[in-house]
Design a protein around this motif. Sequence first.
Motif, PDB file in Angstrom:
ATOM      1  N   ALA A   7       1.017   4.152  -2.884  1.00 52.96           N
ATOM      2  CA  ALA A   7       0.753   5.553  -2.542  1.00 52.96           C
ATOM      3  C   ALA A   7       1.942   6.445  -2.889  1.00 52.96           C
ATOM      4  O   ALA A   7       1.766   7.556  -3.407  1.00 52.96           O
ATOM      5  CB  ALA A   7       0.418   5.666  -1.059  1.00 52.96           C
ATOM      6  N   PHE A  15      -1.614   1.674  -9.079  1.00 49.70           N
ATOM      7  CA  PHE A  15      -2.616   0.822  -8.425  1.00 49.70           C
ATOM      8  C   PHE A  15      -2.655  -0.496  -9.175  1.00 49.70           C
ATOM      9  O   PHE A  15      -3.273  -0.600 -10.239  1.00 49.70           O
ATOM     10  CB  PHE A  15      -3.987   1.514  -8.457  1.00 49.70           C
ATOM     11  CG  PHE A  15      -5.070   0.776  -7.723  1.00 49.70           C
ATOM     12  CD1 PHE A  15      -5.019   0.580  -6.354  1.00 49.70           C
ATOM     13  CD2 PHE A  15      -6.185   0.285  -8.412  1.00 49.70           C
ATOM     14  CE1 PHE A  15      -6.034  -0.089  -5.687  1.00 49.70           C
ATOM     15  CE2 PHE A  15      -7.193  -0.384  -7.757  1.00 49.70           C
ATOM     16  CZ  PHE A  15      -7.120  -0.569  -6.394  1.00 49.70           C
ATOM     17  N   TYR A  28      -8.828   1.538  -3.453  1.00 56.18           N
ATOM     18  CA  TYR A  28      -8.159   2.837  -3.497  1.00 56.18           C
ATOM     19  C   TYR A  28      -9.188   3.960  -3.620  1.00 56.18           C
ATOM     20  O   TYR A  28     -10.137   3.870  -4.405  1.00 56.18           O
ATOM     21  CB  TYR A  28      -7.200   2.873  -4.697  1.00 56.18           C
ATOM     22  CG  TYR A  28      -6.910   4.239  -5.261  1.00 56.18           C
ATOM     23  CD1 TYR A  28      -6.181   5.182  -4.534  1.00 56.18           C
ATOM     24  CD2 TYR A  28      -7.374   4.600  -6.517  1.00 56.18           C
ATOM     25  CE1 TYR A  28      -5.921   6.439  -5.059  1.00 56.18           C
ATOM     26  CE2 TYR A  28      -7.116   5.855  -7.055  1.00 56.18           C
ATOM     27  CZ  TYR A  28      -6.387   6.767  -6.313  1.00 56.18           C
ATOM     28  OH  TYR A  28      -6.136   8.013  -6.842  1.00 56.18           O
ATOM     29  N   SER A  72       0.829  -1.203   0.000  1.00 52.22           N
ATOM     30  CA  SER A  72       0.000   0.000   0.000  1.00 52.22           C
ATOM     31  C   SER A  72       0.867   1.259   0.000  1.00 52.22           C
ATOM     32  O   SER A  72       0.583   2.227  -0.725  1.00 52.22           O
ATOM     33  CB  SER A  72      -0.919   0.009   1.226  1.00 52.22           C
ATOM     34  OG  SER A  72      -1.947  -0.947   1.099  1.00 52.22           O
ATOM     35  N   TYR A  79      -5.039   3.774   0.440  1.00 53.93           N
ATOM     36  CA  TYR A  79      -4.835   2.554  -0.346  1.00 53.93           C
ATOM     37  C   TYR A  79      -4.949   1.372   0.622  1.00 53.93           C
ATOM     38  O   TYR A  79      -4.285   1.346   1.655  1.00 53.93           O
ATOM     39  CB  TYR A  79      -3.448   2.522  -0.985  1.00 53.93           C
ATOM     40  CG  TYR A  79      -3.245   3.451  -2.149  1.00 53.93           C
ATOM     41  CD1 TYR A  79      -3.169   2.957  -3.455  1.00 53.93           C
ATOM     42  CD2 TYR A  79      -3.105   4.823  -1.960  1.00 53.93           C
ATOM     43  CE1 TYR A  79      -2.960   3.813  -4.537  1.00 53.93           C
ATOM     44  CE2 TYR A  79      -2.900   5.683  -3.026  1.00 53.93           C
ATOM     45  CZ  TYR A  79      -2.832   5.171  -4.310  1.00 53.93           C
ATOM     46  OH  TYR A  79      -2.615   6.018  -5.381  1.00 53.93           O
TER      47      TYR A  79
END
Length: 340
Positions: A255, A260, A290, A251, A333
């Motif tokens: 970020a 993604f 997300y 995650s 996320y």
Amino acid sequence: MLSIRRFLLYIVIFLIIVLVVPIKETAPMTSLQKQLQSSVDGWSSNKTATNDALKVPNKQDFAVNNIQMNMAKQDVEHKLGKAKRVTSNEYGTQWYTYHSDNYRAFVMVSYIDDKVNALYSNQNVISAKSKIKYGTPKQIVRDRLGEPIKEKQKGNVKFDVQDDEYDNFHKDRIYTTAFYDKHENNNLTALLQVSDKMESQLQQQYGAPSEGLAQSFELQNYDLVNAERVQHDLSPLTYSSSISDTARKHSKDMADHNYFDHNNLSGESPFDRLEADGHDFNAAGENLAYGQPSSIYAHQGLMNSLGHRKNILKEAFSTLGVGVDFNDNRQPYWTENYTG
């Protein structure tokens, strides 16, 4: 001696007659039978189910496991006991999570000044004056609650809240979000209520990022998954801190580097990352979310995505780790890693 034998013989003959010949039931006997049967039925029934019977709310439009908006915290905990978990939320308050030891009767409650100002459940514990309940079709929800609102205003900014997976309604200073299950004929699958007072504490679309909020989102998603599994007659999963570390790293990577995907920028798959961190598994799966404002919206979105839903409800999985991080725009996320 002969008289004694004769007396005993009379007793035996009498008992045979009693056993063979039906006895006509008198009114008192019938009444006694019914009382005894009622007692037996009560002893053999599920006491918890009786105590937890859902009631039509008497003050608000909705109740969740008989908890209503504006109810005092002490009254909630008199009914439900102490919270199993307390976590932060995007409103700057806390979610108090109540459920049995096996995640049944799952309810999340948030308080302001020790009064209920937010309620949520994704289980069959919803009751309403309008007779809406878990499994009510989307169109009937709309028929009974009216036209869904299209936007929420926060300060000078209006946020679009239209979505085919949920409806937002606003009445009596309460926002009610009805979530629908696309894979179950768009029937009601969860209910969220938030007071105007609570909603006004979040003046942006997303809460202020912090390590505490990230950890809270992680634990909330773990609880939401288990509540969902139990509602579908599956066993809850065990939480893994070490697998959560693996999930959290992915995650953070997404970020930080603005992507993604299940594969990271080095081409490593979820299975590669789990193996690299020393996790043994026979089966594994990964869910990503997300941009949702909360763990609740993230979970409901995953349940409406068939592949993610299969991971949440996969019987072969036994363990779950969740990792959350935020980008520079406050957007969360989520990475959920399942193993079995």
